[in-house]
Design a protein around this motif. Sequence first.
Motif, PDB file in Angstrom:
ATOM      1  N   GLY A   2      37.757  54.159  83.739  1.00 41.57           N
ATOM      2  CA  GLY A   2      38.120  55.550  83.502  1.00 41.57           C
ATOM      3  C   GLY A   2      39.290  55.674  82.550  1.00 41.57           C
ATOM      4  O   GLY A   2      39.319  56.563  81.688  1.00 41.57           O
ATOM      5  N   GLU A   3      40.256  54.748  82.663  1.00 40.17           N
ATOM      6  CA  GLU A   3      41.423  54.771  81.787  1.00 40.17           C
ATOM      7  C   GLU A   3      41.025  54.457  80.341  1.00 40.17           C
ATOM      8  O   GLU A   3      41.562  55.042  79.399  1.00 40.17           O
ATOM      9  CB  GLU A   3      42.483  53.764  82.260  1.00 40.17           C
ATOM     10  CG  GLU A   3      43.115  54.115  83.600  1.00 40.17           C
ATOM     11  CD  GLU A   3      42.230  53.723  84.783  1.00 40.17           C
ATOM     12  OE1 GLU A   3      41.466  52.751  84.668  1.00 40.17           O
ATOM     13  OE2 GLU A   3      42.294  54.411  85.806  1.00 40.17           O
ATOM     14  N   ILE A   4      40.086  53.533  80.181  1.00 39.73           N
ATOM     15  CA  ILE A   4      39.630  53.174  78.836  1.00 39.73           C
ATOM     16  C   ILE A   4      38.954  54.371  78.186  1.00 39.73           C
ATOM     17  O   ILE A   4      39.206  54.683  77.018  1.00 39.73           O
ATOM     18  CB  ILE A   4      38.690  51.953  78.890  1.00 39.73           C
ATOM     19  CG1 ILE A   4      39.475  50.720  79.318  1.00 39.73           C
ATOM     20  CG2 ILE A   4      38.017  51.716  77.540  1.00 39.73           C
ATOM     21  CD1 ILE A   4      38.621  49.500  79.607  1.00 39.73           C
ATOM     22  N   ILE A   5      38.103  55.047  78.936  1.00 40.27           N
ATOM     23  CA  ILE A   5      37.408  56.223  78.394  1.00 40.27           C
ATOM     24  C   ILE A   5      38.413  57.317  78.053  1.00 40.27           C
ATOM     25  O   ILE A   5      38.319  57.946  76.999  1.00 40.27           O
ATOM     26  CB  ILE A   5      36.324  56.728  79.365  1.00 40.27           C
ATOM     27  CG1 ILE A   5      35.184  55.700  79.426  1.00 40.27           C
ATOM     28  CG2 ILE A   5      35.798  58.097  78.955  1.00 40.27           C
ATOM     29  CD1 ILE A   5      34.116  55.995  80.423  1.00 40.27           C
ATOM     30  N   LYS A   6      39.395  57.529  78.920  1.00 37.77           N
ATOM     31  CA  LYS A   6      40.422  58.536  78.634  1.00 37.77           C
ATOM     32  C   LYS A   6      41.211  58.174  77.376  1.00 37.77           C
ATOM     33  O   LYS A   6      41.548  59.051  76.581  1.00 37.77           O
ATOM     34  CB  LYS A   6      41.368  58.677  79.836  1.00 37.77           C
ATOM     35  CG  LYS A   6      40.734  59.386  81.013  1.00 37.77           C
ATOM     36  CD  LYS A   6      41.686  59.447  82.195  1.00 37.77           C
ATOM     37  CE  LYS A   6      40.999  60.038  83.403  1.00 37.77           C
ATOM     38  NZ  LYS A   6      41.846  59.991  84.596  1.00 37.77           N
ATOM     39  N   PHE A   7      41.491  56.885  77.188  1.00 43.68           N
ATOM     40  CA  PHE A   7      42.212  56.427  75.997  1.00 43.68           C
ATOM     41  C   PHE A   7      41.375  56.671  74.741  1.00 43.68           C
ATOM     42  O   PHE A   7      41.881  57.183  73.740  1.00 43.68           O
ATOM     43  CB  PHE A   7      42.558  54.941  76.140  1.00 43.68           C
ATOM     44  CG  PHE A   7      43.267  54.361  74.945  1.00 43.68           C
ATOM     45  CD1 PHE A   7      44.577  54.732  74.657  1.00 43.68           C
ATOM     46  CD2 PHE A   7      42.625  53.462  74.117  1.00 43.68           C
ATOM     47  CE1 PHE A   7      45.240  54.199  73.560  1.00 43.68           C
ATOM     48  CE2 PHE A   7      43.273  52.926  73.007  1.00 43.68           C
ATOM     49  CZ  PHE A   7      44.581  53.302  72.737  1.00 43.68           C
ATOM     50  N   ILE A   8      40.099  56.343  74.798  1.00 41.83           N
ATOM     51  CA  ILE A   8      39.197  56.572  73.658  1.00 41.83           C
ATOM     52  C   ILE A   8      39.095  58.057  73.351  1.00 41.83           C
ATOM     53  O   ILE A   8      39.154  58.474  72.190  1.00 41.83           O
ATOM     54  CB  ILE A   8      37.815  55.950  73.918  1.00 41.83           C
ATOM     55  CG1 ILE A   8      37.924  54.428  73.950  1.00 41.83           C
ATOM     56  CG2 ILE A   8      36.797  56.397  72.866  1.00 41.83           C
ATOM     57  CD1 ILE A   8      36.675  53.716  74.438  1.00 41.83           C
TER      58      ILE A   8
END
Length: 138
Positions: A2-8
């Motif tokens: 979820g954090e990776i998607i939010k970062f992207i």
Amino acid sequence: MGEIIKFIVAIVNELHDIVITIMYGLGFNVTDKQLHFWVIGLLGMGGFIVVQLLFRVLAKWSITAISFIYSITVLLVVVFAIEIQQKITGRGNMEFADAVIGIQGFIVLFLVYLVIRLLLVWSKKLTNSFTNKHNHTK
């Protein structure tokens, strides 16, 4: 995950704002739809040109390489779609590690396929070589 998607998403949002600022600075008053048309269109064509050149080179070497690239690309989309679906529905855990291990599974099985294929090609060449030598000695 979820954090990776939010970062992207944060990166894409920043790029979106930068492109809109540049467009307005150049005097172009574009809607969001027009911006998507041009940006995605240009990215797609740039990607197409790179892929076209790469695949032309690979086609001279091996169709298997092209098939591998296509397969792994589709798998990446499917794997991340599954992880996003798990997050949306709450059925399962959305984890980056799940996506990585799924891709690793494909790569390992693909390597097994390559080894089997190479062994078959090698044994065919060996058999043909032996048969040709045996026929020439008669």
